[in-house]
Scaffold this active site. Sequence first.
Site, PDB file in Angstrom:
ATOM      1  N   HIS A  56       0.940  -1.306   0.024  1.00  0.00           N
ATOM      2  CA  HIS A  56      -0.083  -0.043   0.082  1.00  0.00           C
ATOM      3  C   HIS A  56       0.672   1.375  -0.123  1.00  0.00           C
ATOM      4  CE1 HIS A  56      -3.140  -2.881   1.481  1.00  0.00           C
ATOM      5  NE2 HIS A  56      -3.979  -2.210   0.497  1.00  0.00           N
ATOM      6  N   ASN A  57       1.470   1.344  -1.076  1.00  0.00           N
ATOM      7  CA  ASN A  57       2.347   2.883  -1.301  1.00  0.00           C
ATOM      8  C   ASN A  57       1.748   3.411  -2.676  1.00  0.00           C
ATOM      9  OD1 ASN A  57       3.559   1.036  -3.312  1.00  0.00           O
ATOM     10  ND2 ASN A  57       4.791   0.007  -2.020  1.00  0.00           N
ATOM     11  N   ALA A  58       2.908   4.480  -2.848  1.00  0.00           N
ATOM     12  CA  ALA A  58       2.316   5.268  -3.972  1.00  0.00           C
ATOM     13  C   ALA A  58       2.521   4.646  -5.314  1.00  0.00           C
ATOM     14  CB  ALA A  58       3.116   6.414  -3.961  1.00  0.00           C
ATOM     15  N   VAL A  59       3.429   3.440  -5.380  1.00  0.00           N
ATOM     16  CA  VAL A  59       3.445   2.820  -6.616  1.00  0.00           C
ATOM     17  C   VAL A  59       2.302   2.131  -6.851  1.00  0.00           C
ATOM     18  CG1 VAL A  59       4.719   1.046  -8.117  1.00  0.00           C
ATOM     19  CG2 VAL A  59       5.833   2.533  -6.190  1.00  0.00           C
ATOM     20  N   HIS A  60       1.552   1.612  -5.783  1.00  0.00           N
ATOM     21  CA  HIS A  60       0.251   0.777  -5.878  1.00  0.00           C
ATOM     22  C   HIS A  60      -0.611   1.932  -6.370  1.00  0.00           C
ATOM     23  CE1 HIS A  60      -3.480  -1.193  -4.986  1.00  0.00           C
ATOM     24  NE2 HIS A  60      -3.838  -0.170  -4.137  1.00  0.00           N
ATOM     25  N   HIS A  71      -7.019   6.601  -3.617  1.00  0.00           N
ATOM     26  CA  HIS A  71      -7.936   5.630  -2.678  1.00  0.00           C
ATOM     27  C   HIS A  71      -7.172   5.133  -1.452  1.00  0.00           C
ATOM     28  CE1 HIS A  71      -5.435   2.950  -4.811  1.00  0.00           C
ATOM     29  NE2 HIS A  71      -5.972   1.590  -3.989  1.00  0.00           N
ATOM     30  N   ASP A  72      -5.828   4.851  -1.300  1.00  0.00           N
ATOM     31  CA  ASP A  72      -5.240   4.428  -0.233  1.00  0.00           C
ATOM     32  C   ASP A  72      -4.436   5.272   0.511  1.00  0.00           C
ATOM     33  OD1 ASP A  72      -6.445   1.742   0.265  1.00  0.00           O
ATOM     34  OD2 ASP A  72      -4.888   0.800  -1.376  1.00  0.00           O
ATOM     35  N   ASP A  83      -8.526  -1.428  -8.407  1.00  0.00           N
ATOM     36  CA  ASP A  83      -7.911  -1.695  -6.965  1.00  0.00           C
ATOM     37  C   ASP A  83      -7.307  -3.214  -6.707  1.00  0.00           C
ATOM     38  OD1 ASP A  83      -7.106  -1.008  -4.498  1.00  0.00           O
ATOM     39  OD2 ASP A  83      -9.032  -1.639  -3.455  1.00  0.00           O
ATOM     40  N   GLN A  92      -3.205 -16.445  -2.973  1.00  0.00           N
ATOM     41  CA  GLN A  92      -3.354 -15.745  -4.437  1.00  0.00           C
ATOM     42  C   GLN A  92      -4.621 -16.571  -4.613  1.00  0.00           C
ATOM     43  OE1 GLN A  92      -2.656 -12.891  -5.496  1.00  0.00           O
ATOM     44  NE2 GLN A  92      -1.683 -12.939  -3.365  1.00  0.00           N
TER      45      GLN A  92
END
Length: 420
Positions: A146-150, A186-187, A296, A347
Site C-alpha cells: 500500500h504505497n504510491a506505486v500501488h 484511494h489508499d 484496485d 492468491q
Amino acid sequence: GDARVRGQTGVLSERRGSYPFIDFRLLNNTTLSGEIGTKKKVKRLLSFQRYFHASRLLRGIVPQAPLYLLDEDYLGQARHMLSKVGMWDFDIFLFDRLTNGNSLVTLLCHLFNVHGLIHHFQLDMVTLHRFLVMVQEDYHSQNPYHNAVHAADVTQAMHCYLREPKLANFLTPSDIMLGLLAAAAHDVDHPGVNQPFLIKTKHHLASLYQNVSVLENHHWRSTIGMLRESRLLAHLPKDVTQDIEQQLGSLILATDINRQNEFLIRLKSHLDNQDLRLEDAQDRHFMLQIALKCADICNPCRLWDLSKQWSERVCEEFYRQGDLEQKFELEISPLCNQQKDTIPSIQIGFMTYIVEPLFERWAQFTGDTPLSENMLNHLRRNKAKWRSLLHKQHSSSRSNDHSGQVTGSQEQTLNEEETP
C-alpha cells in the site's frame, strides 16, 4: 493554513485534531521497518510532515520536482512509456524507477492533460503539481504494497477502464476527473495494517469511524483535507466542490472489500435486467465505483511477472502485520501467518472468491472487449501458475515428511541392532 479549512469538523479530525491520541507505544515498538521507530518515520506515519510541507507551499515556496533532475535518457524512456499509458502491459515498476519514485505525480499530470481536464476545469498546473506531490508523499514508502506505486498502478488501470467504449461514450469531464482522483488517493496514508488490526488495538481511527470502513473513511477525509489545503478547486463554485468531495467519498468507500457482495449483487441485477442507463449520472457513478473496485484488485489480471511481484508484496505486508500481532500477543489475523498462509494459497483464494466474480461481471458489462478478454486470460493463466506452485509445495512437504519417517525407522532398526 487556511482557518476555514481547519474549521471543517470532519476534516479536522483527520488532519490534526485526532492524531495526538494515537497509541505511541504501538508505533514506537513496531517492527514494520528497521527505521520506523525514529522520529522521522513516526512523523511520516502520522502525516505531520505534510502540514509543514503544505505550509511552505501556502507561503509560495514551490518544491523542485526530482523528475527534472533525471538523466535525459531516463526522461526519454519515461516519455516513451507515457505514450503507451493505455496499454495493459504497462510496467509501473519500471516507470517508477524511470521517474525517480515520482510515478504517481508524473502519471496524473500526464493523464489530466490527455483527458483535457486542466483546460476544462481551468486548473493551475503549479497548484495541481503541489496537490499531487502532497498525495504522493502521504503514502508510506515503507509499505511493501500500500504505497504510491500501488496508487499509480490503480490509476493506470482506471485510465484503461475509462477508455472502454461502453463507458467512455457517456463519461463527462467530471466523471473522468473523479475517477482518476479517487484512484490516485484511494489508499492515501495507509498504515500497512488492516481494519481488524486497528479495531483490536483500539486505534483512534477505529473509534472515530465506529469500526465501519475505517481505512476508507480515513483515505477519503485525508484526500479532502489535501484538496482544501492545496486550493486546487478553490476557484470553482462551492456547490461544485462539495459535490466533488462527496462523490470522491462514495468512490473511495466502494473499495472496502467488506462491501464486495453488496456491489456484486447490485451489478448482477443491473446486467441481468439490462437496466443500466449510463445517460443517468447515478448509473454512471455506480459503474465508476465498479471500475475503481476492478482497478484496485486488478493485479491478478496483469502479466505474470508484474502480477507475481504484487502478490509477493501484498503477502509481505500481511506477514508483517502477523509478526506485529505476535509481538503484542494478539490473535494473528487470517492470511497473516507466514508459517501457515503461503503466497500461492492466499492468491488462489483471492482470485477464486474475490477477483474472478468481479471481472467476469465487468467483462459482461463491457461486452467482452479485447481488454476484458486479455485480463481474464491473464487471470486464468496466473491462477494455473499459482496452483502449480502450490502443488510443488505440497509435494515437497510430503516428500520431507516421508523422508523424516524413513529416517526414524532406520534409526529404530539401528538401535535394535545395537541392543545386546
